[in-house]
Motif scaffolding. Structure first.
Motif, PDB file in Angstrom:
ATOM      1  N   ASP A  32       0.834  -1.204   0.000  1.00 13.52           N
ATOM      2  CA  ASP A  32       0.000   0.000   0.000  1.00 13.52           C
ATOM      3  C   ASP A  32       0.869   1.254   0.000  1.00 13.52           C
ATOM      4  OD1 ASP A  32      -2.281  -1.550   0.061  1.00 13.52           O
ATOM      5  OD2 ASP A  32      -2.658  -1.247   2.200  1.00 13.52           O
ATOM      6  N   GLU A  33       0.450   2.243  -0.765  1.00 12.15           N
ATOM      7  CA  GLU A  33       1.176   3.508  -0.822  1.00 12.15           C
ATOM      8  C   GLU A  33       1.207   4.159   0.561  1.00 12.15           C
ATOM      9  OE1 GLU A  33       1.064   7.733  -3.216  1.00 12.15           O
ATOM     10  OE2 GLU A  33      -0.002   6.002  -4.043  1.00 12.15           O
ATOM     11  N   GLY A  34       2.361   4.666   0.940  1.00 13.29           N
ATOM     12  CA  GLY A  34       2.517   5.317   2.232  1.00 13.29           C
ATOM     13  C   GLY A  34       2.877   4.374   3.364  1.00 13.29           C
ATOM     14  N   ASN A  35       3.002   3.079   3.057  1.00 13.29           N
ATOM     15  CA  ASN A  35       3.409   2.126   4.084  1.00 13.29           C
ATOM     16  C   ASN A  35       4.900   2.263   4.347  1.00 13.29           C
ATOM     17  OD1 ASN A  35       4.677  -0.871   4.468  1.00 13.29           O
ATOM     18  ND2 ASN A  35       2.874  -0.520   5.713  1.00 13.29           N
ATOM     19  N   VAL A  36       5.252   2.381   5.622  1.00  9.01           N
ATOM     20  CA  VAL A  36       6.654   2.455   6.033  1.00  9.01           C
ATOM     21  C   VAL A  36       7.094   1.117   6.630  1.00  9.01           C
ATOM     22  CG1 VAL A  36       8.283   3.648   7.566  1.00  9.01           C
ATOM     23  CG2 VAL A  36       6.429   4.938   6.462  1.00  9.01           C
ATOM     24  N   PHE A  37       6.188   0.491   7.390  1.00  9.34           N
ATOM     25  CA  PHE A  37       6.485  -0.785   8.043  1.00  9.34           C
ATOM     26  C   PHE A  37       5.155  -1.463   8.342  1.00  9.34           C
ATOM     27  CE2 PHE A  37       7.039  -3.393  11.855  1.00  9.34           C
ATOM     28  CZ  PHE A  37       8.183  -4.112  11.557  1.00  9.34           C
ATOM     29  N   TYR A  38       5.105  -2.774   8.140  1.00  5.15           N
ATOM     30  CA  TYR A  38       3.887  -3.533   8.431  1.00  5.15           C
ATOM     31  C   TYR A  38       4.311  -4.963   8.711  1.00  5.15           C
ATOM     32  CZ  TYR A  38      -1.181  -4.308   8.153  1.00  5.15           C
ATOM     33  OH  TYR A  38      -2.502  -4.561   8.443  1.00  5.15           O
ATOM     34  N   SER A  39       4.087  -5.430   9.939  1.00  2.00           N
ATOM     35  CA  SER A  39       4.476  -6.795  10.251  1.00  2.00           C
ATOM     36  C   SER A  39       3.559  -7.389  11.313  1.00  2.00           C
ATOM     37  CB  SER A  39       5.934  -6.843  10.710  1.00  2.00           C
ATOM     38  OG  SER A  39       6.427  -8.161  10.607  1.00  2.00           O
ATOM     39  N   HIS A  40       3.763  -8.671  11.567  1.00  2.00           N
ATOM     40  CA  HIS A  40       2.903  -9.458  12.437  1.00  2.00           C
ATOM     41  C   HIS A  40       3.799 -10.297  13.334  1.00  2.00           C
ATOM     42  CE1 HIS A  40       0.394 -13.181  13.034  1.00  2.00           C
ATOM     43  NE2 HIS A  40      -0.499 -12.260  13.326  1.00  2.00           N
ATOM     44  N   PHE A  41       3.567 -10.215  14.645  1.00  2.00           N
ATOM     45  CA  PHE A  41       4.422 -10.895  15.611  1.00  2.00           C
ATOM     46  C   PHE A  41       3.585 -11.681  16.604  1.00  2.00           C
ATOM     47  CE2 PHE A  41       6.341  -6.876  14.379  1.00  2.00           C
ATOM     48  CZ  PHE A  41       7.602  -7.259  13.972  1.00  2.00           C
ATOM     49  N   GLU A  42       4.172 -12.757  17.133  1.00  2.00           N
ATOM     50  CA  GLU A  42       3.519 -13.493  18.216  1.00  2.00           C
ATOM     51  C   GLU A  42       4.209 -13.148  19.530  1.00  2.00           C
ATOM     52  OE1 GLU A  42       1.829 -17.887  19.477  1.00  2.00           O
ATOM     53  OE2 GLU A  42       3.263 -17.754  17.830  1.00  2.00           O
ATOM     54  N   ASP A  43       3.417 -12.968  20.572  1.00  2.00           N
ATOM     55  CA  ASP A  43       3.937 -12.710  21.906  1.00  2.00           C
ATOM     56  C   ASP A  43       4.786 -13.907  22.345  1.00  2.00           C
ATOM     57  OD1 ASP A  43       4.057 -12.664  24.856  1.00  2.00           O
ATOM     58  OD2 ASP A  43       2.616 -11.015  24.695  1.00  2.00           O
ATOM     59  N   VAL A  44       5.977 -13.656  22.850  1.00  2.00           N
ATOM     60  CA  VAL A  44       6.858 -14.752  23.258  1.00  2.00           C
ATOM     61  C   VAL A  44       6.399 -15.406  24.557  1.00  2.00           C
ATOM     62  CG1 VAL A  44       8.878 -13.856  22.057  1.00  2.00           C
ATOM     63  CG2 VAL A  44       8.492 -13.222  24.445  1.00  2.00           C
ATOM     64  N   TYR A  45       5.530 -14.746  25.289  1.00  2.00           N
ATOM     65  CA  TYR A  45       5.061 -15.274  26.574  1.00  2.00           C
ATOM     66  C   TYR A  45       3.661 -15.873  26.515  1.00  2.00           C
ATOM     67  CZ  TYR A  45       9.030 -12.613  28.257  1.00  2.00           C
ATOM     68  OH  TYR A  45      10.291 -12.123  28.440  1.00  2.00           O
ATOM     69  N   GLN A  46       2.871 -15.447  25.541  1.00  2.00           N
ATOM     70  CA  GLN A  46       1.489 -15.927  25.456  1.00  2.00           C
ATOM     71  C   GLN A  46       1.209 -16.462  24.055  1.00  2.00           C
ATOM     72  OE1 GLN A  46      -0.616 -12.337  26.828  1.00  2.00           O
ATOM     73  NE2 GLN A  46      -1.033 -13.447  28.714  1.00  2.00           N
ATOM     74  N   LYS A  47       1.165 -17.773  23.958  1.00  2.00           N
ATOM     75  CA  LYS A  47       0.882 -18.407  22.672  1.00  2.00           C
ATOM     76  C   LYS A  47      -0.489 -17.959  22.174  1.00  2.00           C
ATOM     77  CE  LYS A  47       0.879 -22.898  20.433  1.00  2.00           C
ATOM     78  NZ  LYS A  47       2.110 -23.158  19.732  1.00  2.00           N
TER      79      LYS A  47
END
Length: 97
Positions: A32-47
């Motif tokens: 998408d235009e104007g995107n600088v950063f976009y990501s998806h992470f899982e919490d290391v403590y809570q599955k």
């Protein structure tokens, strides 16, 4: 810059289906235009607790992203994967640069 964090708590039995579903959103949002950063992470403590982290150049970029088919589909369907409603935090920084 506009920073958006989206907290998602996924139903354990729907984990794999969710991961496939959200990958599509991330891949398309990165384009998408104007995107600088976009990501998806899982919490290391809570599955099964995930965070989408978004950085946008400005509010106009966020508004354009909000109208895309991939985000509209996500908003319409994400509830089927979640234990509870997602939590969204938005911060605006350095509006001049």
């Amino acid at each position: 810059m506009v920073i958006i964090n989206v907290l998602l708590k996924v139903i354990p039995e729907k984990r794999e289906e969710y991961l496939t579903y959200v990958e599509n959103l991330v891949n398309k949002s990165l384009q998408d235009e104007g995107n600088v950063f976009y990501s998806h992470f899982e919490d290391v403590y809570q599955k099964n607790q995930f965070m989408i982290v978004e950085n946008w150049a400005n509010q106009a970029a966020v508004e354009a992203h909000n109208k895309t088919d991939h985000l509209q589909d996500f908003l319409k369907n994400i509830g089927t994967y979640l234990v509870e409603d997602c939590k969204i935090n938005v911060a605006v920084t350095d509006t001049e640069g």
